[in-house]
Scaffold this motif. Structure first.
Motif, mmCIF file in Angstrom:
data_model
loop_
_atom_site.group_PDB
_atom_site.id
_atom_site.type_symbol
_atom_site.label_atom_id
_atom_site.label_comp_id
_atom_site.label_asym_id
_atom_site.label_seq_id
_atom_site.Cartn_x
_atom_site.Cartn_y
_atom_site.Cartn_z
ATOM 1 N N LEU A 12 0.842 -1.193 0.000
ATOM 2 C CA LEU A 12 0.000 0.000 0.000
ATOM 3 C C LEU A 12 0.881 1.249 0.000
ATOM 4 O O LEU A 12 0.439 2.321 -0.364
ATOM 5 C CB LEU A 12 -0.915 0.019 1.225
ATOM 6 N N LEU A 13 2.119 1.072 0.425
ATOM 7 C CA LEU A 13 3.071 2.171 0.401
ATOM 8 C C LEU A 13 4.310 1.761 -0.376
ATOM 9 O O LEU A 13 4.624 0.573 -0.482
ATOM 10 C CB LEU A 13 3.495 2.559 1.832
ATOM 11 N N ALA A 14 4.988 2.764 -0.911
ATOM 12 C CA ALA A 14 6.294 2.540 -1.513
ATOM 13 C C ALA A 14 7.280 3.395 -0.754
ATOM 14 O O ALA A 14 6.912 4.419 -0.177
ATOM 15 C CB ALA A 14 6.269 2.928 -2.983
ATOM 16 N N MET A 15 8.518 2.984 -0.713
ATOM 17 C CA MET A 15 9.494 3.693 0.095
ATOM 18 C C MET A 15 10.790 3.847 -0.676
ATOM 19 O O MET A 15 11.119 2.996 -1.499
ATOM 20 C CB MET A 15 9.744 2.894 1.375
ATOM 21 N N GLU A 16 11.467 4.946 -0.401
ATOM 22 C CA GLU A 16 12.823 5.030 -0.930
ATOM 23 C C GLU A 16 13.717 5.649 0.117
ATOM 24 O O GLU A 16 13.355 6.615 0.779
ATOM 25 C CB GLU A 16 12.858 5.808 -2.245
ATOM 26 N N LYS A 17 14.887 5.044 0.264
ATOM 27 C CA LYS A 17 15.833 5.529 1.253
ATOM 28 C C LYS A 17 16.522 6.768 0.701
ATOM 29 O O LYS A 17 16.775 6.879 -0.506
ATOM 30 C CB LYS A 17 16.874 4.442 1.553
ATOM 31 N N GLN A 18 16.800 7.661 1.591
ATOM 32 C CA GLN A 18 17.443 8.904 1.180
ATOM 33 C C GLN A 18 18.264 9.358 2.373
ATOM 34 O O GLN A 18 17.768 10.052 3.252
ATOM 35 C CB GLN A 18 16.368 9.947 0.833
ATOM 36 N N GLY A 19 19.513 8.896 2.376
ATOM 37 C CA GLY A 19 20.323 9.206 3.541
ATOM 38 C C GLY A 19 19.747 8.518 4.756
ATOM 39 O O GLY A 19 19.343 7.366 4.699
ATOM 40 N N ARG A 20 19.631 9.238 5.833
ATOM 41 C CA ARG A 20 19.086 8.605 7.032
ATOM 42 C C ARG A 20 17.565 8.762 7.114
ATOM 43 O O ARG A 20 16.954 8.363 8.083
ATOM 44 C CB ARG A 20 19.751 9.155 8.281
ATOM 45 N N HIS A 21 17.022 9.355 6.084
ATOM 46 C CA HIS A 21 15.566 9.454 6.027
ATOM 47 C C HIS A 21 14.991 8.331 5.179
ATOM 48 O O HIS A 21 15.680 7.766 4.326
ATOM 49 C CB HIS A 21 15.149 10.792 5.389
ATOM 50 N N ARG A 22 13.740 8.013 5.439
ATOM 51 C CA ARG A 22 13.020 7.121 4.542
ATOM 52 C C ARG A 22 11.759 7.836 4.097
ATOM 53 O O ARG A 22 10.942 8.216 4.923
ATOM 54 C CB ARG A 22 12.650 5.813 5.258
ATOM 55 N N TYR A 23 11.650 7.996 2.802
ATOM 56 C CA TYR A 23 10.483 8.690 2.269
ATOM 57 C C TYR A 23 9.430 7.674 1.846
ATOM 58 O O TYR A 23 9.702 6.760 1.079
ATOM 59 C CB TYR A 23 10.879 9.558 1.075
ATOM 60 N N PHE A 24 8.229 7.871 2.358
ATOM 61 C CA PHE A 24 7.124 6.983 2.023
ATOM 62 C C PHE A 24 6.102 7.711 1.164
ATOM 63 O O PHE A 24 5.830 8.884 1.386
ATOM 64 C CB PHE A 24 6.431 6.493 3.301
#
Lengths: 240, 240
Positions: free
Chosen positions: B60-72
DNA sequence: ACCATGTTTCGGTCGCCACCAAAACATTGC
DNA sequence: GCAATGTTTTGGTGGCGACCGAAACATGGT
């Protein structure tokens, strides 16, 4: 935003396997009794009753009493549309199912299908509409009637509607169609009509599912007797 | 039917207030970090993390790592469409909300809106599409680039994109649009573009909400610089 | 009036899950 | 390397709700 919790509430109601089964069992617009739904969901009548009460509270279901039975159906077309949205989502995730086959079949299902013992879908709604404006029938929850003009009409068609005196509670009842907003004809009249359509070869049941297809002869007969143009009706549906 | 349980699973995921908040926070296509979502839902980071993991599992969600953040962000347009279906259902039940206002505003929202610091909606997608086929830009998750031709183009427009060497990880990123299937432009370039559009009076923010409206001057300018006909684009959207 | 059948209410058990604090892990910047 | 920040894992608690059996209620048939 207060809608937030409301959405959660609705989704939580749908998101319980037993209730999901109940809702899906009703997705084609039929009205089923509490015990039928209990059986469909594989739970005991008490448990089903509780679920049904909750779904009623949230207006996801509508109910009408009928003797010692209670018939439940989806509360509004939007509920059906929500369920379809879910079906569409899980179909997407599966990726095993061919999206090509569900597409057209779905359209056919919306156009004409059986609903228990009578016709449903755009076609059935158009027929009900027509017969009502022509004052052939009067649809009513508590039985409805067929006018003299209507009896002559059905007689010409060779439809068997039972003796005139037989007009009981389930004679000429409306049944809400989920793909349209309007009702189609259920009860003895609806049943007799479908039998007639089948016997005269105007429509045919598909081998599986509830889809009903209109034959070439049926197209001609329906435009002749009912003044309904199948092709134009299909187009109108596709545009919507 | 095995789909039965799958639907229940999806609905159960949506039907938990915290998760509902998370999903609704993402409905406009933005990508938010785990802690932002925790805050939006009013729960602690650990709890949010658990919810996010579940939503990811169910796609239901997609995620991408970006440094120490995770964007959903939402996993697919169908998820957004499911949420909209729910919004529509609860709006119907309310009957207090004027259905008239949500209608057009919704259409406007789909056409052009702000998404953080850049443009989103049909217009933004059309622009991204155009600039990519003209080889002005190259959208990529890990930064993307602006070609020399593109730099000249943006220079003419007077858009401030930062020094050429500055092309870091968030320079010319794609951002999935939920109302369309295609990505629009985020990052430094997307931001610069919106600032330019606002400064030159081509578009205006509405007083409330994220809706962006295109001015008369904007219509002329956009067809001139981008070869995009606002009126026809609107028509195409309304048909869909 | 009585029985049969369908439905709901009541009472109580059981399991699942949302939640947080603390700790472990990951990544960036110095 | 170390400190700072963002995220996930672990462990444990509490509460809500799904479930059924038994009983009460409703309705129709005889």
């Amino acid at each position: 935003m207060p809608t937030n919790n409301q959405i959660a509430e609705v989704a939580a109601l749908v998101g319980e396997p037993s209730r999901t089964s109940i809702l899906l069992a009703l997705i084609d617009g039929r009205a089923l009794t509490a015990s039928e739904l209990a059986h469909a969901a594989g739970i005991s009548p008490p448990t089903a009753s509780e679920h049904l009460a909750r779904l009623m509270d949230a207006e996801l279901l509508a109910m009408e009493k009928q003797g010692r039975h209670r018939y439940f159906r989806l509360g509004s077309p939007k509920v059906a549309s929500l369920l379809e949205s879910m079906l569409s989502l899980v179909a997407e995730r599966d990726a095993t199912v061919s999206a090509i086959r569900t597409g057209p079949r779905d359209r056919d299902l919306r156009f004409a299908r059986s609903c228990y013992d009578h016709l449903a879908g755009s076609l059935a709604v158009a027929i009900a509409d027509r017969l009502e404006t022509m004052e052939m029938i009067d649809l009513a929850d508590d039985g409805g009637t067929v006018s003299e003009k209507g009896q002559a009409f059905f007689g010409d068609l060779g439809a068997e509607l039972g003796a005139a005196g037989q007009q009981g509670r389930r004679y000429c009842r409306p049944c809400l169609d989920w793909s349209e907003r309007r009702p189609h004809i259920a009860g003895r009249v609806g049943s007799g009509l479908m039998v007639c359509f089948l016997e005269r070869g105007w429509v045919k049941r598909q081998t599986e599912g509830r889809v009903i297809s209109v034959t070439r002869a049926g197209e001609r007969a329906i435009v002749e007797h009912f003044g309904i143009d199948i092709v134009r009706l299909r187009e109108r549906q596709d545009r919507a």
